[in-house]
Each structure stands twice: as structure tokens, then as C-alpha cells.
Scaffold this motif. Structure first.
Motif, PDB file in Angstrom:
ATOM      1  N   GLY A  79      -3.388  11.476  -5.765  1.00 54.32           N
ATOM      2  CA  GLY A  79      -4.146  10.431  -6.442  1.00 54.32           C
ATOM      3  C   GLY A  79      -3.407   9.113  -6.543  1.00 54.32           C
ATOM      4  N   ALA A  80      -2.087   9.151  -6.563  1.00 59.94           N
ATOM      5  CA  ALA A  80      -1.290   7.925  -6.691  1.00 59.94           C
ATOM      6  C   ALA A  80      -1.175   7.163  -5.379  1.00 59.94           C
ATOM      7  CB  ALA A  80       0.112   8.269  -7.204  1.00 59.94           C
ATOM      8  N   ALA A  81      -1.533   7.798  -4.274  1.00 63.58           N
ATOM      9  CA  ALA A  81      -1.438   7.145  -2.962  1.00 63.58           C
ATOM     10  C   ALA A  81      -2.701   6.346  -2.673  1.00 63.58           C
ATOM     11  CB  ALA A  81      -1.230   8.199  -1.884  1.00 63.58           C
ATOM     12  N   ASP A  82      -2.551   5.358  -1.794  1.00 62.66           N
ATOM     13  CA  ASP A  82      -3.707   4.598  -1.314  1.00 62.66           C
ATOM     14  C   ASP A  82      -4.274   5.207  -0.045  1.00 62.66           C
ATOM     15  OD1 ASP A  82      -3.613   2.435  -3.283  1.00 62.66           O
ATOM     16  OD2 ASP A  82      -1.737   1.879  -2.298  1.00 62.66           O
ATOM     17  N   ALA A  83      -3.438   5.938   0.693  1.00 64.06           N
ATOM     18  CA  ALA A  83      -3.851   6.599   1.930  1.00 64.06           C
ATOM     19  C   ALA A  83      -2.956   7.800   2.160  1.00 64.06           C
ATOM     20  CB  ALA A  83      -3.761   5.632   3.112  1.00 64.06           C
ATOM     21  N   LEU A  84      -3.428   8.719   3.004  1.00 61.36           N
ATOM     22  CA  LEU A  84      -2.725   9.972   3.246  1.00 61.36           C
ATOM     23  C   LEU A  84      -2.508  10.179   4.740  1.00 61.36           C
ATOM     24  CD1 LEU A  84      -4.899  12.229   0.902  1.00 61.36           C
ATOM     25  CD2 LEU A  84      -2.702  11.174   0.328  1.00 61.36           C
ATOM     26  N   LEU A  85      -1.383  10.784   5.072  1.00 58.55           N
ATOM     27  CA  LEU A  85      -1.061  11.192   6.441  1.00 58.55           C
ATOM     28  C   LEU A  85      -0.581  12.629   6.360  1.00 58.55           C
ATOM     29  CD1 LEU A  85      -0.425  10.710   9.465  1.00 58.55           C
ATOM     30  CD2 LEU A  85       1.785   9.768   8.735  1.00 58.55           C
ATOM     31  N   ILE A  86      -1.371  13.550   6.901  1.00 53.34           N
ATOM     32  CA  ILE A  86      -1.042  14.966   6.800  1.00 53.34           C
ATOM     33  C   ILE A  86      -1.038  15.575   8.193  1.00 53.34           C
ATOM     34  CG2 ILE A  86      -1.635  17.204   5.783  1.00 53.34           C
ATOM     35  CD1 ILE A  86      -3.245  15.718   3.647  1.00 53.34           C
ATOM     36  N   SER A  87       0.002  16.350   8.491  1.00 53.20           N
ATOM     37  CA  SER A  87       0.047  17.117   9.728  1.00 53.20           C
ATOM     38  C   SER A  87      -0.112  18.587   9.365  1.00 53.20           C
ATOM     39  CB  SER A  87       1.358  16.869  10.482  1.00 53.20           C
ATOM     40  OG  SER A  87       1.271  17.385  11.795  1.00 53.20           O
ATOM     41  N   PHE A  88      -1.196  19.179   9.835  1.00 49.79           N
ATOM     42  CA  PHE A  88      -1.573  20.539   9.445  1.00 49.79           C
ATOM     43  C   PHE A  88      -0.994  21.573  10.403  1.00 49.79           C
ATOM     44  CE2 PHE A  88      -4.844  17.874   7.602  1.00 49.79           C
ATOM     45  CZ  PHE A  88      -5.030  18.431   6.345  1.00 49.79           C
ATOM     46  N   MET A 117       0.842  -1.184   0.000  1.00 50.36           N
ATOM     47  CA  MET A 117       0.000   0.000   0.000  1.00 50.36           C
ATOM     48  C   MET A 117       0.879   1.235   0.000  1.00 50.36           C
ATOM     49  SD  MET A 117      -3.004   1.163   2.640  1.00 50.36           S
ATOM     50  CE  MET A 117      -1.961   2.047   3.785  1.00 50.36           C
ATOM     51  N   LYS A 118       0.476   2.221  -0.765  1.00 49.19           N
ATOM     52  CA  LYS A 118       1.232   3.467  -0.875  1.00 49.19           C
ATOM     53  C   LYS A 118       0.639   4.523   0.044  1.00 49.19           C
ATOM     54  CE  LYS A 118       2.529   2.693  -5.708  1.00 49.19           C
ATOM     55  NZ  LYS A 118       2.419   3.206  -7.097  1.00 49.19           N
ATOM     56  N   LEU A 119       1.488   5.059   0.916  1.00 48.48           N
ATOM     57  CA  LEU A 119       1.088   6.114   1.830  1.00 48.48           C
ATOM     58  C   LEU A 119       1.851   7.380   1.480  1.00 48.48           C
ATOM     59  CD1 LEU A 119      -0.380   6.947   4.540  1.00 48.48           C
ATOM     60  CD2 LEU A 119       1.798   6.409   5.661  1.00 48.48           C
ATOM     61  N   LEU A 120       1.128   8.477   1.311  1.00 50.92           N
ATOM     62  CA  LEU A 120       1.751   9.783   1.108  1.00 50.92           C
ATOM     63  C   LEU A 120       1.639  10.555   2.410  1.00 50.92           C
ATOM     64  CD1 LEU A 120       3.055  11.904  -0.778  1.00 50.92           C
ATOM     65  CD2 LEU A 120       0.733  12.686  -1.325  1.00 50.92           C
ATOM     66  N   ALA A 121       2.778  10.965   2.960  1.00 52.09           N
ATOM     67  CA  ALA A 121       2.815  11.648   4.256  1.00 52.09           C
ATOM     68  C   ALA A 121       3.527  12.983   4.108  1.00 52.09           C
ATOM     69  CB  ALA A 121       3.541  10.779   5.281  1.00 52.09           C
ATOM     70  N   PHE A 122       2.919  14.041   4.626  1.00 47.51           N
ATOM     71  CA  PHE A 122       3.569  15.352   4.537  1.00 47.51           C
ATOM     72  C   PHE A 122       2.997  16.327   5.548  1.00 47.51           C
ATOM     73  CE2 PHE A 122      -0.031  15.599   1.641  1.00 47.51           C
ATOM     74  CZ  PHE A 122      -0.524  16.893   1.768  1.00 47.51           C
ATOM     75  N   ALA A 123       3.725  17.404   5.750  1.00 45.74           N
ATOM     76  CA  ALA A 123       3.276  18.506   6.598  1.00 45.74           C
ATOM     77  C   ALA A 123       2.702  19.600   5.718  1.00 45.74           C
ATOM     78  CB  ALA A 123       4.443  19.053   7.420  1.00 45.74           C
ATOM     79  N   ALA A 124       1.569  20.149   6.135  1.00 45.84           N
ATOM     80  CA  ALA A 124       0.929  21.232   5.386  1.00 45.84           C
ATOM     81  C   ALA A 124       1.546  22.561   5.820  1.00 45.84           C
ATOM     82  CB  ALA A 124      -0.571  21.218   5.604  1.00 45.84           C
ATOM     83  N   SER A 125       2.849  22.659   5.618  1.00 48.60           N
ATOM     84  CA  SER A 125       3.634  23.823   6.022  1.00 48.60           C
ATOM     85  C   SER A 125       4.813  23.948   5.069  1.00 48.60           C
ATOM     86  CB  SER A 125       4.155  23.630   7.444  1.00 48.60           C
ATOM     87  OG  SER A 125       5.140  24.597   7.768  1.00 48.60           O
ATOM     88  N   ASN A 126       5.272  25.183   4.850  1.00 49.18           N
ATOM     89  CA  ASN A 126       6.470  25.375   4.039  1.00 49.18           C
ATOM     90  C   ASN A 126       7.654  25.850   4.874  1.00 49.18           C
ATOM     91  OD1 ASN A 126       5.584  27.971   4.562  1.00 49.18           O
ATOM     92  ND2 ASN A 126       5.856  28.719   2.468  1.00 49.18           N
TER      93      ASN A 126
END
Length: 196
Positions: free
Chosen positions: A77-86, A1-10
Motif C-alpha cells: 500500500g505504501a508503494a506507488d507501483a509494483l514490480l514482481i517476478s513470479f 515515485m515509490k516502487l516496490l520490487a520483489f520476487a514471489a519466491s522464498n
């Protein structure tokens, strides 16, 4: 499974990036019940790679949708699930995230592609980014998300060891592991993942 993980910050020293990095490490190392080591193909993104002019309908009509917005949309769209820290700025999304999101929503309102998501947030204060987390959770369905779990981590400086890269508060650590554990149902194709 593909997980995309990122922070919603620059921010280059983003505390939300540190939190999501810790969560990724727990997942990758098999420290989450039901998620064996190596079960996830984990990728990440940096919002700084998606800088674009501030969205306006006039810009869109004149020049179309910029390539970075398509890239961001396609990565989700390419991920199966998302992990985002806002990250929370004045009670809402960071401008960097909101702009990328606004551009991507012009491609398709279902920016999140109906993917399951674990939402996190943290801040230096006692609210832990709770305002932005509630906003993101409330709006998730409109933009194509199934929220599996959410967790706001308050007082980052007191509850996170930046040298070791981990939560130090045992209760918060348990809550984070439980939130990440909802991804086990996605791995096995289960649909009974309670939101929190």
C-alpha cells in the motif's frame, strides 16, 4: 515515485530475484526510456520475512491475522507501483507467496491497493513461468492491480549471465526494457499504458 520490487519466491538463490534485481538496476541507473536515474525510490522485500502458519479460517478465527500479513499488505500500500517476478511451482504460485497473499487478502481483497504493476517471471524451462504469469495477470483486477506489462523469460540458464547479473539474449533484454518503460507513464501521471 515509490516502487516496490520483489520476487514471489522464498528461495535463497531465486532466479526470479536475480531477474528482478537486474530490472531494478536498469531502472535505478536511468537505462529505461522515460525513467531518469533517481526518479524512483525503490524498495524491496524478502518473502522469508513474512513466514506465517498456513492460512485457515480456523486459525484466523482463533488468533486473528498475523502481524507479518499486515506488514506485507502495508508495504504494498505504501508503494506507488509494483514490480514482481513470479516463480512458478507446478504451474502456479510458490506456496510461500500464496500463503502471504492469502493472509493479506483477509485484511482486504484489494491486496495490491489498485497499484500499477509490471509482472515478470522466469524458469529454467522453455515456458519461462508463463502459467503463473498468466494466472497472476488474469486475477490482478480482482485483487486491485492495473497490469502495465508482463514478460516471461524462458530458459534462464541460457539467457541470463548470473555472474554479470544481466540478460544476455538481446531480444529478451529489449522486451524487458519495454515492459519497464511502461512505468514512465506512471511517473508522468499518464493513464495510457498498454498491458502486454
Amino acid at each position: 515515485m515509490k516502487l516496490l520490487a520483489f520476487a514471489a519466491s522464498n528461495a535463497s538463490q531465486s532466479i526470479n530475484r536475480q531477474l528482478v534485481d537486474y530490472a531494478v538496476r536498469l531502472l535505478a541507473d536511468g537505462q529505461i526510456d522515460g525513467v531518469p536515474a533517481g526518479a524512483l525510490e525503490i524498495s524491496s522485500l524478502d518473502l522469508n520475512d513474512f513466514e506465517m502458519p498456513i492460512y485457515s479460517i480456523d486459525r484466523q478465527n482463533a488468533d486473528g491475522i498475523p502481524r507479518p500479513a499486515h506488514d506485507f499488505y502495508d508495504m504494498l500500500g505504501a508503494a506507488d507501483a509494483l514490480l514482481i517476478s513470479f516463480a512458478e511451482h507446478n504451474g502456479s504460485y510458490t506456496v510461500a507467496y500464496k500463503n502471504v497473499f492469502d493472509w493479506a487478502s483477509r485484511i482486504d481483497m484489494r491486496v495490491y491497493h489498485d497499484k500499477p504493476i509490471v509482472m515478470l517471471s522466469t524458469s529454467p524451462g522453455g515456458g519461462g513461468g508463463g502459467f503463473v504469469l498468466r494466472t497472476a495477470g488474469h486475477l490482478a483486477g480482482y485483487f486491485g492491480n492495473e497490469v502495465l506489462a508482463s514478460l516471461a523469460v524462458p530458459r534462464f540458464g541460457e539467457n541470463f549471465d548470473t555472474e554479470a547479473g544481466r540478460l544476455t539474449d538481446p531480444d529478451l533484454d529489449v522486451q524487458l526494457r519495454e515492459a519497464l518503460g511502461t512505468l514512465a507513464g506512471v511517473l508522468t501521471g499518464g493513464a495510457d499504458n498498454p498491458a502486454s
